[in-house]
Design an enzyme around this catalytic site. Structure first.
Site, PDB file in Angstrom:
ATOM      1  N   GLY A  10    -135.023  11.098  74.605  1.00 28.19           N
ATOM      2  CA  GLY A  10    -133.675  10.858  75.158  1.00 28.19           C
ATOM      3  C   GLY A  10    -133.297   9.393  74.977  1.00 28.19           C
ATOM      4  N   GLY A  13    -129.579   7.786  74.972  1.00 29.07           N
ATOM      5  CA  GLY A  13    -128.733   7.874  76.159  1.00 29.07           C
ATOM      6  C   GLY A  13    -128.518   6.535  76.848  1.00 29.07           C
ATOM      7  N   ASP A  36    -134.574  11.600  70.053  1.00 33.55           N
ATOM      8  CA  ASP A  36    -133.434  12.224  70.741  1.00 33.55           C
ATOM      9  C   ASP A  36    -133.009  13.449  69.945  1.00 33.55           C
ATOM     10  OD1 ASP A  36    -131.296  10.766  72.983  1.00 33.55           O
ATOM     11  OD2 ASP A  36    -130.625  12.579  71.953  1.00 33.55           O
ATOM     12  N   ARG A  38    -129.726  14.032  69.619  1.00 35.00           N
ATOM     13  CA  ARG A  38    -128.594  13.533  68.836  1.00 35.00           C
ATOM     14  C   ARG A  38    -129.032  12.375  67.954  1.00 35.00           C
ATOM     15  NH1 ARG A  38    -124.765  10.062  73.031  1.00 35.00           N
ATOM     16  NH2 ARG A  38    -126.166  10.182  74.792  1.00 35.00           N
ATOM     17  N   ASP A  54    -136.365  17.779  69.763  1.00 36.94           N
ATOM     18  CA  ASP A  54    -135.825  18.560  70.879  1.00 36.94           C
ATOM     19  C   ASP A  54    -136.960  18.788  71.870  1.00 36.94           C
ATOM     20  OD1 ASP A  54    -134.810  20.386  72.635  1.00 36.94           O
ATOM     21  OD2 ASP A  54    -134.158  21.832  71.117  1.00 36.94           O
ATOM     22  N   TYR A 144    -128.442  19.864  89.697  1.00 42.87           N
ATOM     23  CA  TYR A 144    -129.136  18.657  89.235  1.00 42.87           C
ATOM     24  C   TYR A 144    -130.139  18.184  90.303  1.00 42.87           C
ATOM     25  CZ  TYR A 144    -129.455  13.690  87.808  1.00 42.87           C
ATOM     26  OH  TYR A 144    -129.883  12.438  87.435  1.00 42.87           O
ATOM     27  N   LYS A 148    -134.201  18.044  90.107  1.00 40.84           N
ATOM     28  CA  LYS A 148    -134.945  16.783  90.276  1.00 40.84           C
ATOM     29  C   LYS A 148    -135.982  16.924  91.379  1.00 40.84           C
ATOM     30  CE  LYS A 148    -133.149  14.035  87.173  1.00 40.84           C
ATOM     31  NZ  LYS A 148    -133.965  13.612  86.031  1.00 40.84           N
TER      32      LYS A 148
HETATM   33  P1  NAD Z   1    -127.883  10.389  79.136  1.00 42.54           P
HETATM   34  O1  NAD Z   1    -127.204  11.703  79.241  1.00 42.54           O
HETATM   35  O2  NAD Z   1    -127.078   9.166  78.849  1.00 42.54           O
HETATM   36  O3  NAD Z   1    -129.048  10.468  78.057  1.00 42.54           O
HETATM   37  C1  NAD Z   1    -129.868  11.596  77.917  1.00 42.54           C
HETATM   38  C2  NAD Z   1    -130.264  11.695  76.453  1.00 42.54           C
HETATM   39  O4  NAD Z   1    -131.098  12.862  76.303  1.00 42.54           O
HETATM   40  C3  NAD Z   1    -129.070  11.885  75.499  1.00 42.54           C
HETATM   41  O5  NAD Z   1    -129.095  10.919  74.472  1.00 42.54           O
HETATM   42  C4  NAD Z   1    -129.251  13.294  74.954  1.00 42.54           C
HETATM   43  O6  NAD Z   1    -128.832  13.436  73.605  1.00 42.54           O
HETATM   44  C5  NAD Z   1    -130.757  13.488  75.077  1.00 42.54           C
HETATM   45  N1  NAD Z   1    -131.123  14.899  75.122  1.00 42.54           N
HETATM   46  C6  NAD Z   1    -130.464  15.920  75.718  1.00 42.54           C
HETATM   47  N2  NAD Z   1    -131.093  17.077  75.512  1.00 42.54           N
HETATM   48  C7  NAD Z   1    -132.187  16.789  74.756  1.00 42.54           C
HETATM   49  C8  NAD Z   1    -133.236  17.573  74.214  1.00 42.54           C
HETATM   50  N3  NAD Z   1    -133.277  18.909  74.396  1.00 42.54           N
HETATM   51  N4  NAD Z   1    -134.211  16.947  73.508  1.00 42.54           N
HETATM   52  C9  NAD Z   1    -134.175  15.615  73.294  1.00 42.54           C
HETATM   53  N5  NAD Z   1    -133.192  14.825  73.787  1.00 42.54           N
HETATM   54  C10 NAD Z   1    -132.211  15.405  74.507  1.00 42.54           C
HETATM   55  O7  NAD Z   1    -128.715  10.196  80.500  1.00 42.54           O
HETATM   56  P2  NAD Z   1    -129.191   8.833  81.178  1.00 42.54           P
HETATM   57  O8  NAD Z   1    -128.116   8.371  82.082  1.00 42.54           O
HETATM   58  O9  NAD Z   1    -129.749   7.912  80.165  1.00 42.54           O
HETATM   59  O10 NAD Z   1    -130.351   9.401  82.121  1.00 42.54           O
HETATM   60  C11 NAD Z   1    -131.717   9.404  81.749  1.00 42.54           C
HETATM   61  C12 NAD Z   1    -132.529   9.963  82.893  1.00 42.54           C
HETATM   62  O11 NAD Z   1    -132.312   9.189  84.083  1.00 42.54           O
HETATM   63  C13 NAD Z   1    -132.193  11.413  83.280  1.00 42.54           C
HETATM   64  O12 NAD Z   1    -133.357  12.078  83.693  1.00 42.54           O
HETATM   65  C14 NAD Z   1    -131.275  11.250  84.459  1.00 42.54           C
HETATM   66  O13 NAD Z   1    -131.307  12.368  85.298  1.00 42.54           O
HETATM   67  C15 NAD Z   1    -131.878  10.036  85.141  1.00 42.54           C
HETATM   68  N6  NAD Z   1    -130.919   9.341  86.012  1.00 42.54           N
HETATM   69  C16 NAD Z   1    -129.855   8.674  85.492  1.00 42.54           C
HETATM   70  C17 NAD Z   1    -128.962   8.029  86.342  1.00 42.54           C
HETATM   71  C18 NAD Z   1    -127.780   7.262  85.804  1.00 42.54           C
HETATM   72  O14 NAD Z   1    -126.996   6.723  86.593  1.00 42.54           O
HETATM   73  N7  NAD Z   1    -127.618   7.141  84.490  1.00 42.54           N
HETATM   74  C19 NAD Z   1    -129.159   8.073  87.728  1.00 42.54           C
HETATM   75  C20 NAD Z   1    -130.231   8.792  88.233  1.00 42.54           C
HETATM   76  C21 NAD Z   1    -131.133   9.405  87.362  1.00 42.54           C
END
Ligand code: NAD
Length: 314
Positions: A10, A13, A36, A38, A54, A144, A148
């Site tokens: 990921g 992201g 990732d 994407r 994936d 969600y 978690k």
């Molecule tokens: P994001 O959506 O920006 O990034 C997630 C990435 O995972 C994306 O690039 C997506 O393409 C990739 N992805 C999706 N499905 C996939 C798959 N099957 N295989 C491989 N890659 C895949 O999310 P983020 O904000 O960077 O969050 C990362 C983690 O932190 C998550 O677990 C999220 O729950 C947690 N989190 C984020 C926040 C926040 O404010 N951003 C807050 C609390 C927890």
């Protein structure tokens, strides 16, 4: 000491981009493999190895772990709170199976460490609203949050039963300027900066007095790395740690932005995300993380606002 080789899943992201860049500085570019579903985020291009992967395809993941000689995994792939409410089945499936695939492979391949983030979304309407403690009533109402909370107990289970050194933080809403947010309820606190600079106006999808726990990305990256580098015996919570930095409402952040952009205006048009926000605490007590491994945030609302505006303008 054994050379660590890290896989970030990921990595394109919001958190993944900055975490990958930070890990490459510490462990060396070649020792941090970004992956990732994407395409590679442009900020990662040319900075180190990248594989398309994936996390739901366990075989492919397993092959990559062996082929690349991976010793640690940071699993960031997930469906976030707002997107999850639109597609609950997909959110549950990805957030659970993705984690189970990684934990299974970590056990089989005897990986040295795994990182997986939880969220303040584990808390629900029956949890304390202010200074929500590490251990309290936890009855999440979003898919969600449910995923978690279940994930936290899978981490705890794999640690106790199989000795997998998996570590976790309950991130609050994360604010950053480098990569775009991924469909969370706290995304407004990022959009507001972009709109303030481009249009001097923001239509906010939350009510003005909605307090939520938030953190600036540099603090979140530092927290993650400090947690992962702490000696194992200091990590006494094997579900997930509360961490906190600041708590503010849309009205508070608008007032802070106005100090730098006086003509800035804001309008409030709450949508379905208001219900999600209402179910979460306004602030978090992170004393357990502070005591166990020395967590201490650096950025408050005012310091973050200055840094966000400076970086976005340049
Ligand atoms: P994001 O959506 O920006 O990034 C997630 C990435 O995972 C994306 O690039 C997506 O393409 C990739 N992805 C999706 N499905 C996939 C798959 N099957 N295989 C491989 N890659 C895949 O999310 P983020 O904000 O960077 O969050 C990362 C983690 O932190 C998550 O677990 C999220 O729950 C947690 N989190 C984020 C926040 C926040 O404010 N951003 C807050 C609390 C927890």
């Amino acid at each position: 000491m054994k050379q660590e080789k890290i896989l970030v899943i990921g990595a394109s992201g919001q958190i993944g981009v900055e975490l990958t860049l930070a890990l490459r500085k510490i462990y060396g570019a070649g020792n941090v493999v970004a992956s990732d579903l994407r395409e590679q985020n442009e900020l990662l291009q040319g900075t180190g190895p990248y594989v398309s992967l994936d996390v739901m395809n366990k075989e492919m993941l397993h092959v990559q772990v062996i082929r690349q000689g991976i010793t640690q995994i940071y699993l960031l792939a997930a469906i976030l709170s707002a997107t999850g409410e639109k597609n609950p089945n997909l959110a549950w499936h990805l957030n659970m199976q993705g984690l189970l695939n990684v934990l299974d492979i970590a056990r089989e391949e005897k990986l040295s460490k795994v990182y997986w983030p939880s969220s303040i979304a584990v808390f629900g309407p029956t949890s304390p609203k202010n200074d929500c403690p590490q251990r309290t009533i936890i009855e999440p109402t979003t898919v969600y949050g449910i995923s978690k909370y279940a994930g936290e107990f899978w981490c705890n289970y794999f640690f106790n039963k199989y000795g997998v050194d998996v570590r976790s933080l309950r991130y609050p809403g994360l604010i950053s300027y480098k990569s775009a947010p991924g469909g969370g309820t706290t995304d407004y606190a990022i959009e507001i900066f972009h709109e303030a600079i481009e249009n001097k106006h923001y239509d906010c999808f939350l009510q003005k007095d909605t307090f939520l726990p938030m953190m600036y990305m540099p603090d979140a990256i530092r927290a993650t790395i400090e947690l992962m580098e702490a000696p194992s015996e200091k990590i006494k919570t094997r579900t997930s740690y509360n961490i906190s930095a600041m708590s503010f409402s849309p009205e508070n952040i608008a007032a802070e932005i106005k100090k730098h952009i006086p003509e800035f205006t804001i309008n409030y048009e709450p949508d379905y995300r208001q219900t999600i926000a209402n179910s979460w605490p306004g602030s978090i007590d992170d004393n357990v993380a502070r005591n166990d491994w020395g967590w201490n945030p650096k950025f408050d609302l005012s310091a973050m606002t200055i840094d966000m505006l400076t970086n976005l303008k340049s």
